[in-house]
Design a protein around this motif. Structure first.
Motif, PDB file in Angstrom:
ATOM      1  N   GLY A 245       0.815  -1.214   0.000  1.00  0.00           N
ATOM      2  CA  GLY A 245       0.000   0.000   0.000  1.00  0.00           C
ATOM      3  C   GLY A 245       0.843   1.255   0.000  1.00  0.00           C
ATOM      4  N   SER A 246       2.157   1.087   0.021  1.00  0.00           N
ATOM      5  CA  SER A 246       3.042   2.259  -0.056  1.00  0.00           C
ATOM      6  C   SER A 246       3.835   2.198  -1.341  1.00  0.00           C
ATOM      7  CB  SER A 246       4.007   2.285   1.134  1.00  0.00           C
ATOM      8  OG  SER A 246       4.964   3.323   0.952  1.00  0.00           O
ATOM      9  N   ILE A 247       3.817   3.296  -2.099  1.00  0.00           N
ATOM     10  CA  ILE A 247       4.591   3.346  -3.348  1.00  0.00           C
ATOM     11  C   ILE A 247       5.881   4.139  -3.132  1.00  0.00           C
ATOM     12  CG2 ILE A 247       2.581   3.011  -4.834  1.00  0.00           C
ATOM     13  CD1 ILE A 247       2.508   6.023  -5.334  1.00  0.00           C
ATOM     14  N   ARG A 248       6.195   4.384  -1.866  1.00  0.00           N
ATOM     15  CA  ARG A 248       7.386   5.153  -1.505  1.00  0.00           C
ATOM     16  C   ARG A 248       8.651   4.308  -1.673  1.00  0.00           C
ATOM     17  NH1 ARG A 248      10.361   6.209   3.105  1.00  0.00           N
ATOM     18  NH2 ARG A 248       9.374   4.568   4.332  1.00  0.00           N
ATOM     19  N   GLU A 249       9.663   4.931  -2.246  1.00  0.00           N
ATOM     20  CA  GLU A 249      10.995   4.311  -2.317  1.00  0.00           C
ATOM     21  C   GLU A 249      11.438   4.022  -0.880  1.00  0.00           C
ATOM     22  OE1 GLU A 249      13.723   2.903  -4.831  1.00  0.00           O
ATOM     23  OE2 GLU A 249      12.154   4.235  -5.599  1.00  0.00           O
ATOM     24  N   GLY A 250      11.926   2.846  -0.606  1.00  0.00           N
ATOM     25  CA  GLY A 250      12.396   2.530   0.756  1.00  0.00           C
ATOM     26  C   GLY A 250      11.267   2.274   1.743  1.00  0.00           C
ATOM     27  N   SER A 251      10.086   1.977   1.247  1.00  0.00           N
ATOM     28  CA  SER A 251       8.923   1.736   2.118  1.00  0.00           C
ATOM     29  C   SER A 251       9.139   0.563   3.071  1.00  0.00           C
ATOM     30  CB  SER A 251       7.700   1.458   1.221  1.00  0.00           C
ATOM     31  OG  SER A 251       6.757   0.637   1.885  1.00  0.00           O
ATOM     32  N   SER A 252       8.756   0.761   4.339  1.00  0.00           N
ATOM     33  CA  SER A 252       8.879  -0.329   5.302  1.00  0.00           C
ATOM     34  C   SER A 252       7.875  -1.444   4.984  1.00  0.00           C
ATOM     35  CB  SER A 252       8.677   0.186   6.732  1.00  0.00           C
ATOM     36  OG  SER A 252       7.513   0.961   6.812  1.00  0.00           O
ATOM     37  N   ASN A 253       6.724  -1.078   4.430  1.00  0.00           N
ATOM     38  CA  ASN A 253       5.731  -2.104   4.063  1.00  0.00           C
ATOM     39  C   ASN A 253       6.212  -2.957   2.895  1.00  0.00           C
ATOM     40  OD1 ASN A 253       2.947  -1.829   5.617  1.00  0.00           O
ATOM     41  ND2 ASN A 253       3.911   0.187   5.472  1.00  0.00           N
ATOM     42  N   THR A 254       6.810  -2.301   1.904  1.00  0.00           N
ATOM     43  CA  THR A 254       7.374  -3.072   0.785  1.00  0.00           C
ATOM     44  C   THR A 254       8.512  -3.954   1.292  1.00  0.00           C
ATOM     45  OG1 THR A 254       6.768  -1.260  -0.689  1.00  0.00           O
ATOM     46  CG2 THR A 254       8.303  -2.899  -1.575  1.00  0.00           C
TER      47      THR A 254
ATOM     48  N   PRO B 185       0.696   0.699   4.905  1.00  0.00           N
ATOM     49  CA  PRO B 185       0.685   1.651   6.019  1.00  0.00           C
ATOM     50  C   PRO B 185      -0.730   2.183   6.221  1.00  0.00           C
ATOM     51  CG  PRO B 185       1.567   2.731   4.044  1.00  0.00           C
ATOM     52  CD  PRO B 185       1.229   1.299   3.664  1.00  0.00           C
ATOM     53  N   GLU B 186      -0.885   2.952   7.272  1.00  0.00           N
ATOM     54  CA  GLU B 186      -2.130   3.685   7.511  1.00  0.00           C
ATOM     55  C   GLU B 186      -1.853   5.138   7.168  1.00  0.00           C
ATOM     56  OE1 GLU B 186      -4.788   3.035  11.132  1.00  0.00           O
ATOM     57  OE2 GLU B 186      -3.586   4.757  11.778  1.00  0.00           O
ATOM     58  N   TYR B 187      -2.729   5.729   6.380  1.00  0.00           N
ATOM     59  CA  TYR B 187      -2.628   7.165   6.103  1.00  0.00           C
ATOM     60  C   TYR B 187      -3.886   7.839   6.639  1.00  0.00           C
ATOM     61  CZ  TYR B 187       1.369   7.017   2.809  1.00  0.00           C
ATOM     62  OH  TYR B 187       2.600   6.891   2.218  1.00  0.00           O
ATOM     63  N   ALA B 188      -3.687   8.806   7.509  1.00  0.00           N
ATOM     64  CA  ALA B 188      -4.817   9.577   8.051  1.00  0.00           C
ATOM     65  C   ALA B 188      -5.939   8.655   8.540  1.00  0.00           C
ATOM     66  CB  ALA B 188      -5.343  10.581   7.014  1.00  0.00           C
ATOM     67  N   LYS B 189      -5.512   7.633   9.307  1.00  0.00           N
ATOM     68  CA  LYS B 189      -6.448   6.692   9.955  1.00  0.00           C
ATOM     69  C   LYS B 189      -7.245   5.840   8.964  1.00  0.00           C
ATOM     70  CE  LYS B 189      -5.351   7.819  14.119  1.00  0.00           C
ATOM     71  NZ  LYS B 189      -4.338   6.904  14.658  1.00  0.00           N
ATOM     72  N   SER B 190      -6.703   5.653   7.769  1.00  0.00           N
ATOM     73  CA  SER B 190      -7.405   4.809   6.813  1.00  0.00           C
ATOM     74  C   SER B 190      -6.409   4.167   5.849  1.00  0.00           C
ATOM     75  CB  SER B 190      -8.453   5.645   6.066  1.00  0.00           C
ATOM     76  OG  SER B 190      -9.300   4.788   5.333  1.00  0.00           O
TER      77      SER B 190
ATOM     78  N   ALA C 264       1.532  -2.120   8.815  1.00  0.00           N
ATOM     79  CA  ALA C 264       2.742  -1.816   9.578  1.00  0.00           C
ATOM     80  C   ALA C 264       2.860  -0.313   9.737  1.00  0.00           C
ATOM     81  CB  ALA C 264       3.967  -2.363   8.849  1.00  0.00           C
ATOM     82  N   SER C 265       3.250   0.078  10.938  1.00  0.00           N
ATOM     83  CA  SER C 265       3.326   1.512  11.220  1.00  0.00           C
ATOM     84  C   SER C 265       4.419   1.772  12.252  1.00  0.00           C
ATOM     85  CB  SER C 265       1.974   1.982  11.778  1.00  0.00           C
ATOM     86  OG  SER C 265       2.088   3.283  12.309  1.00  0.00           O
ATOM     87  N   PRO C 266       5.022   2.960  12.203  1.00  0.00           N
ATOM     88  CA  PRO C 266       5.959   3.325  13.279  1.00  0.00           C
ATOM     89  C   PRO C 266       5.225   3.498  14.610  1.00  0.00           C
ATOM     90  CG  PRO C 266       6.026   4.925  11.446  1.00  0.00           C
ATOM     91  CD  PRO C 266       4.893   3.995  11.178  1.00  0.00           C
ATOM     92  N   SER C 267       3.909   3.665  14.573  1.00  0.00           N
ATOM     93  CA  SER C 267       3.161   3.888  15.812  1.00  0.00           C
ATOM     94  C   SER C 267       2.908   2.568  16.546  1.00  0.00           C
ATOM     95  CB  SER C 267       1.814   4.570  15.513  1.00  0.00           C
ATOM     96  OG  SER C 267       0.815   3.599  15.318  1.00  0.00           O
ATOM     97  N   VAL C 268       2.537   2.673  17.817  1.00  0.00           N
ATOM     98  CA  VAL C 268       2.280   1.461  18.602  1.00  0.00           C
ATOM     99  C   VAL C 268       0.964   0.780  18.216  1.00  0.00           C
ATOM    100  CG1 VAL C 268       3.675   2.069  20.613  1.00  0.00           C
ATOM    101  CG2 VAL C 268       1.296   2.816  20.509  1.00  0.00           C
TER     102      VAL C 268
HETATM  103  C1  LIG Z   1       0.165  11.556   4.861  1.00  0.00           C
HETATM  104  C2  LIG Z   1       0.545  10.607   5.966  1.00  0.00           C
HETATM  105  C3  LIG Z   1      -0.413  10.209   6.876  1.00  0.00           C
HETATM  106  C4  LIG Z   1      -0.079   9.281   7.877  1.00  0.00           C
HETATM  107  N1  LIG Z   1      -1.063   8.860   8.734  1.00  0.00           N
HETATM  108  C5  LIG Z   1      -0.764   7.900   9.634  1.00  0.00           C
HETATM  109  C6  LIG Z   1      -1.796   7.327  10.448  1.00  0.00           C
HETATM  110  O1  LIG Z   1      -2.949   7.705  10.388  1.00  0.00           O
HETATM  111  N2  LIG Z   1      -1.448   6.317  11.282  1.00  0.00           N
HETATM  112  C7  LIG Z   1      -0.155   5.842  11.376  1.00  0.00           C
HETATM  113  O2  LIG Z   1       0.090   4.913  12.150  1.00  0.00           O
HETATM  114  N3  LIG Z   1       0.835   6.366  10.626  1.00  0.00           N
HETATM  115  C8  LIG Z   1       0.563   7.377   9.755  1.00  0.00           C
HETATM  116  N4  LIG Z   1       1.550   7.892   8.967  1.00  0.00           N
HETATM  117  C9  LIG Z   1       2.936   7.409   9.157  1.00  0.00           C
HETATM  118  C10 LIG Z   1       3.193   6.204   8.277  1.00  0.00           C
HETATM  119  O3  LIG Z   1       2.749   5.060   8.966  1.00  0.00           O
HETATM  120  C11 LIG Z   1       4.713   6.099   8.029  1.00  0.00           C
HETATM  121  O4  LIG Z   1       5.110   7.194   7.231  1.00  0.00           O
HETATM  122  C12 LIG Z   1       5.076   4.784   7.386  1.00  0.00           C
HETATM  123  O5  LIG Z   1       6.467   4.644   7.429  1.00  0.00           O
HETATM  124  C13 LIG Z   1       4.625   4.716   5.963  1.00  0.00           C
HETATM  125  O6  LIG Z   1       4.856   3.404   5.468  1.00  0.00           O
HETATM  126  P1  LIG Z   1       6.004   3.084   4.446  1.00  0.00           P
HETATM  127  O7  LIG Z   1       7.314   3.155   5.195  1.00  0.00           O
HETATM  128  O8  LIG Z   1       5.706   1.713   3.984  1.00  0.00           O
HETATM  129  O9  LIG Z   1       5.949   4.095   3.339  1.00  0.00           O
HETATM  130  C14 LIG Z   1       1.253   8.812   7.979  1.00  0.00           C
HETATM  131  C15 LIG Z   1       2.202   9.242   7.044  1.00  0.00           C
HETATM  132  C16 LIG Z   1       1.872  10.118   6.061  1.00  0.00           C
HETATM  133  C17 LIG Z   1       2.918  10.540   5.054  1.00  0.00           C
END
Ligand SMILES: Cc1cc2nc3c(=O)[nH]c(=O)nc-3n(C[C@H](O)[C@H](O)[C@H](O)COP(=O)(O)O)c2cc1C
Length: 181
Positions: free
Chosen positions: A12-21, A80-85, A113-117
C-alpha cells in the motif's frame, strides 16, 4: 509441465524505501520452493477508478492488473495507515476489482505496519471491511499488525524481531495451506 501456484503481494506504499514493501520482500524468504511469489509493481500506474472507463475494454494497466490477480492463487497485502485509513492508491486498486471479481473467494492475508504502537489498526479494520465486501477469504493467522515497524526490520528487508518473524512465518504457512487445499 507442472504449473506453479502463484502468490501476488501488493504494498500500500509506493514510496521508495517503504517499510511495508520491505516486509513483503522479507516474506519472500519464507515462501516454500515451487510457489511463485511476486510483488505487483504497478498500482501507482492505475488511473483513478471511474466506472465510465471500465467495461469491455478497460485501460491496459487495469487489464494487466486484473489478469495478474486472476492468475494468482492468493494475495498478500501489506500497507501503512494514512490519516487513519487505507492509502488512496491501495483503495483505488481494490476499487478496480469490485465488479470484475478476481478476488472472489481468494485466500488473502493482510498486514498493516506503522511506526506507531497501534500498528495501523484503523487502516487494518477498514481494509478487512473492503476485502469482506469483495468476498475474499482471510486465512488463519492472515491478519497481522506490525507496530513500531522501524525497530523490527533491518534496512535490507530482514526481520530482526523474533516474534514478528514467527508471525510472518505463520502467515505464509496459512496462505500456502489455503492454496494447497
Ligand atoms: C500523509 C501521511 C499520513 C499518515 N497517517 C498515519 C496514520 O494515520 N497512522 C499511522 O500509524 N501512521 C501514519 N503515517 C505514518 C506512516 O505510517 C509512516 O510514514 C510509514 O512509514 C509509511 O509506510 P512506508 O514506510 O511503507 O511508506 C502517515 C504518514 C503520512 C505521510
Amino acid at each position: 509441465m507442472i504449473k506453479h501456484k502463484k502468490i501476488v503481494a501488493i504494498s500500500g506504499s509506493i514510496r521508495e524505501g517503504s517499510s511495508n514493501t520491505n516486509i513483503l520482500k522479507a516474506l519472500a524468504t519464507f515462501i516454500p520452493e515451487g510457489i511463485d511469489y511476486c510483488i505487483y509493481p504497478g498500482i501507482k500506474e492505475l488511473p483513478h477508478f471511474n466506472p465510465d472507463i471500465d467495461g469491455t475494454e478497460p485501460p491496459a494497466v487495469v487489464a494487466n492488473f486484473r489478469k495478474t490477480l486472476a492468475e494468482s492463487h492468493a494475495l498478500i497485502i501489506c500497507t501503512p495507515e494514512y490519516a487513519k485509513s487505507v492509502p488512496g492508491v491501495l483503495k483505488n486498486a481494490l476499487d478496480w476489482l469490485v465488479s470484475s471479481g478476481e478476488l472472489y473467494k481468494k485466500p488473502v492475508a493482510v498486514i498493516t505496519a506503522s511506526p506507531s504502537v497501534a500498528g495501523g489498526d484503523k487502516a487494518h479494520e477498514s481494509l478487512l471491511l473492503t476485502l469482506g465486501m469483495l468476498d475474499t477469504i482471510i486465512v488463519e493467522h492472515g491478519s497481522l499488525l506490525v507496530p513500531s515497524v522501524g525497530i523490527k526490520f533491518n534496512d535490507n528487508a530482514t526481520v530482526k524481531d523474533e516474534s514478528t518473524k514467527q508471525a510472518l512465518i505463520n502467515l505464509i504457512d496459512s496462505v500456502v495451506a489455503a492454496i494447497n487445499k
